[in-house]
Design an enzyme around this catalytic site. Sequence first.
Site, mmCIF file in Angstrom:
data_model
loop_
_atom_site.group_PDB
_atom_site.id
_atom_site.type_symbol
_atom_site.label_atom_id
_atom_site.label_comp_id
_atom_site.label_asym_id
_atom_site.label_seq_id
_atom_site.Cartn_x
_atom_site.Cartn_y
_atom_site.Cartn_z
ATOM 1 N N ASN A 169 -10.236 0.097 0.219
ATOM 2 C CA ASN A 169 -8.771 0.165 0.212
ATOM 3 C C ASN A 169 -8.280 -0.488 -1.076
ATOM 4 O O ASN A 169 -8.410 -1.697 -1.240
ATOM 5 C CB ASN A 169 -8.255 -0.563 1.454
ATOM 6 C CG ASN A 169 -6.739 -0.560 1.553
ATOM 7 O OD1 ASN A 169 -6.043 -0.208 0.606
ATOM 8 N ND2 ASN A 169 -6.233 -0.964 2.706
ATOM 9 N N CYS A 210 0.814 -1.222 0.000
ATOM 10 C CA CYS A 210 0.000 0.000 0.000
ATOM 11 C C CYS A 210 0.852 1.278 0.000
ATOM 12 O O CYS A 210 0.322 2.361 -0.238
ATOM 13 C CB CYS A 210 -0.951 0.010 1.190
ATOM 14 S SG CYS A 210 -1.974 -1.459 1.282
ATOM 15 N N HIS A 219 -3.138 7.241 2.354
ATOM 16 C CA HIS A 219 -3.588 5.911 1.944
ATOM 17 C C HIS A 219 -4.946 5.631 2.576
ATOM 18 O O HIS A 219 -5.146 5.837 3.766
ATOM 19 C CB HIS A 219 -2.565 4.859 2.389
ATOM 20 C CG HIS A 219 -3.055 3.464 2.198
ATOM 21 N ND1 HIS A 219 -3.585 3.030 1.002
ATOM 22 C CD2 HIS A 219 -3.121 2.406 3.043
ATOM 23 C CE1 HIS A 219 -3.953 1.766 1.127
ATOM 24 N NE2 HIS A 219 -3.681 1.366 2.359
HETATM 25 N N1 ACO Z 1 -18.218 -8.247 10.051
HETATM 26 C C1 ACO Z 1 -18.662 -8.526 11.281
HETATM 27 N N2 ACO Z 1 -17.855 -8.859 12.283
HETATM 28 C C2 ACO Z 1 -16.529 -8.910 12.014
HETATM 29 C C3 ACO Z 1 -15.989 -8.626 10.752
HETATM 30 C C4 ACO Z 1 -16.903 -8.283 9.733
HETATM 31 N N3 ACO Z 1 -16.515 -7.995 8.482
HETATM 32 N N4 ACO Z 1 -14.643 -8.751 10.803
HETATM 33 C C5 ACO Z 1 -14.324 -9.096 12.052
HETATM 34 N N5 ACO Z 1 -15.464 -9.190 12.791
HETATM 35 C C6 ACO Z 1 -15.600 -9.549 14.202
HETATM 36 C C7 ACO Z 1 -14.453 -10.384 14.709
HETATM 37 O O1 ACO Z 1 -14.656 -11.746 14.403
HETATM 38 C C8 ACO Z 1 -14.526 -10.095 16.180
HETATM 39 O O2 ACO Z 1 -15.552 -10.886 16.736
HETATM 40 P P1 ACO Z 1 -15.382 -11.503 18.228
HETATM 41 O O3 ACO Z 1 -15.291 -10.305 19.122
HETATM 42 O O4 ACO Z 1 -16.639 -12.282 18.364
HETATM 43 O O5 ACO Z 1 -14.139 -12.299 18.162
HETATM 44 C C9 ACO Z 1 -14.974 -8.646 16.247
HETATM 45 O O6 ACO Z 1 -15.547 -8.352 14.966
HETATM 46 C C10 ACO Z 1 -13.854 -7.682 16.497
HETATM 47 O O7 ACO Z 1 -12.765 -8.032 15.646
HETATM 48 P P2 ACO Z 1 -11.484 -7.177 15.585
HETATM 49 O O8 ACO Z 1 -10.555 -7.722 14.555
HETATM 50 O O9 ACO Z 1 -10.960 -6.985 16.969
HETATM 51 O O10 ACO Z 1 -12.108 -5.811 15.064
HETATM 52 P P3 ACO Z 1 -11.453 -4.397 15.033
HETATM 53 O O11 ACO Z 1 -12.237 -3.447 15.817
HETATM 54 O O12 ACO Z 1 -9.974 -4.452 15.286
HETATM 55 O O13 ACO Z 1 -11.664 -4.016 13.505
HETATM 56 C C11 ACO Z 1 -10.360 -3.849 11.532
HETATM 57 C C12 ACO Z 1 -11.051 -4.773 12.490
HETATM 58 C C13 ACO Z 1 -11.405 -2.967 10.861
HETATM 59 C C14 ACO Z 1 -9.630 -4.632 10.455
HETATM 60 C C15 ACO Z 1 -9.368 -2.996 12.341
HETATM 61 O O14 ACO Z 1 -8.501 -3.791 13.082
HETATM 62 C C16 ACO Z 1 -8.560 -2.084 11.509
HETATM 63 O O15 ACO Z 1 -9.044 -1.129 10.966
HETATM 64 N N6 ACO Z 1 -7.257 -2.335 11.397
HETATM 65 C C17 ACO Z 1 -6.417 -1.560 10.559
HETATM 66 C C18 ACO Z 1 -5.999 -2.383 9.472
HETATM 67 C C19 ACO Z 1 -6.426 -1.897 8.142
HETATM 68 O O16 ACO Z 1 -7.046 -0.895 7.936
HETATM 69 N N7 ACO Z 1 -6.005 -2.677 7.209
HETATM 70 C C20 ACO Z 1 -6.212 -2.383 5.861
HETATM 71 C C21 ACO Z 1 -5.106 -3.010 5.092
HETATM 72 S S1 ACO Z 1 -3.580 -2.558 5.662
HETATM 73 C C22 ACO Z 1 -3.236 -1.126 5.048
HETATM 74 O O17 ACO Z 1 -3.794 -0.728 4.079
HETATM 75 C C23 ACO Z 1 -2.203 -0.385 5.743
#
Ligand code: ACO
Length: 324
Positions: free
Chosen positions: A281, A118, A251
């Site tokens: 993304n 990215c 990004h």
């Molecule tokens: N729909 C519903 N529930 C979901 C989904 C979904 N699509 N995805 C995960 N969950 C659930 C999980 O299973 C978990 O359930 P549990 O509590 O029963 O175990 C719960 O939601 C929380 O999961 P987390 O992974 O802790 O959720 P979080 O609040 O961290 O959000 C996310 C996840 C959006 C990916 C977040 O961590 C984030 O934004 N991270 C940054 C990474 C990013 O943006 N990456 C993009 C690519 S990298 C880049 O471009 C730099």
Amino acid sequence: MSYAKITGTGGYLPPRIVTNDELAADLATRGIETSDTWIVERTGIRQRHIADAGVTTSMLATRAAQAAIDNAGLTAQDIDLIIVATSTPDFIFPSTACLVQANLGAVGGPAFDVQAVCSGFVYALVTADALIQAGRARHAVVIGAEVFSGILDWSDRGTCVLFGDGAGAVVLSASDTPGIVGAKLNADGSQMGILCAAGSVANGHVTGDPFLRMDGQAVFKLAVHALVRSAHEVCEQAGIDLDEIDWMVPHQANIRILNFISRKLGIPDDKVIITLDKHANTSAASVPLALDVAHRDGRIRPGHLVLLQGVGGGFTWGSVLARM
Ligand code: ACO
């Protein structure tokens, strides 16, 4: 010595739009639960563009490149350098940049790919800037292009809802006045495991795991700290105050990451270009696509100072200050 300036922008998105509701309905048929509410609240994404089967990164990249060349008022024959940032190349080789060069009919100059996930577009822009400043090119096309849908595990709701396909491009031209006024690139390979697609091809077979895997929370923490530090570093290096920045084009990973960074830097929300609600993304394509949207709708104008920021797998990150 010559400077390098962005003289044109272009973008291309595959026509098929998949909304969160449509994606949730599709995943539900396979017993995977998600919702528009969850995706919007956690990421800010509302829809993404997905390439049809058979549509490749070089096809998207060529459309974006041609749009940028047109926008610069040039023709393909003026282009003497092509760099494509991508993690989803058409082939192992030749490079996607060589395919784009052939499609454009701009053969002769160097063409190569850059792999920094990215952050790829920012890495590629800095590379083109250096070649132009050294007098080795006059008009470069720098492209970020991805068909990321092809490396997603569509049974992993934690990642498959986050990404989309597309391509963005700029023409970077030699100039008597400064354009790229600051650049800072970084990587920390010791963090490779938090975001990777750890597959390869050997003896005609895919080995390892070819799908994107991510530790979302680890990426979140690293991304925000890296980009805040990087913004300070690039401004200090260029002798520019943060409040001189007209636009931030980050990004497009996650609205919560973008809000955190802009608040830490004291950059008001209305100076931050956001496209992730519509594009999701698109990895290396996200920064040039967002730049193109804001350039074409007249928000980013000649003379404006723009902070471009990339962050992604590797772990890689970087910032560029561009005077338009
Ligand atoms: N729909 C519903 N529930 C979901 C989904 C979904 N699509 N995805 C995960 N969950 C659930 C999980 O299973 C978990 O359930 P549990 O509590 O029963 O175990 C719960 O939601 C929380 O999961 P987390 O992974 O802790 O959720 P979080 O609040 O961290 O959000 C996310 C996840 C959006 C990916 C977040 O961590 C984030 O934004 N991270 C940054 C990474 C990013 O943006 N990456 C993009 C690519 S990298 C880049 O471009 C730099």
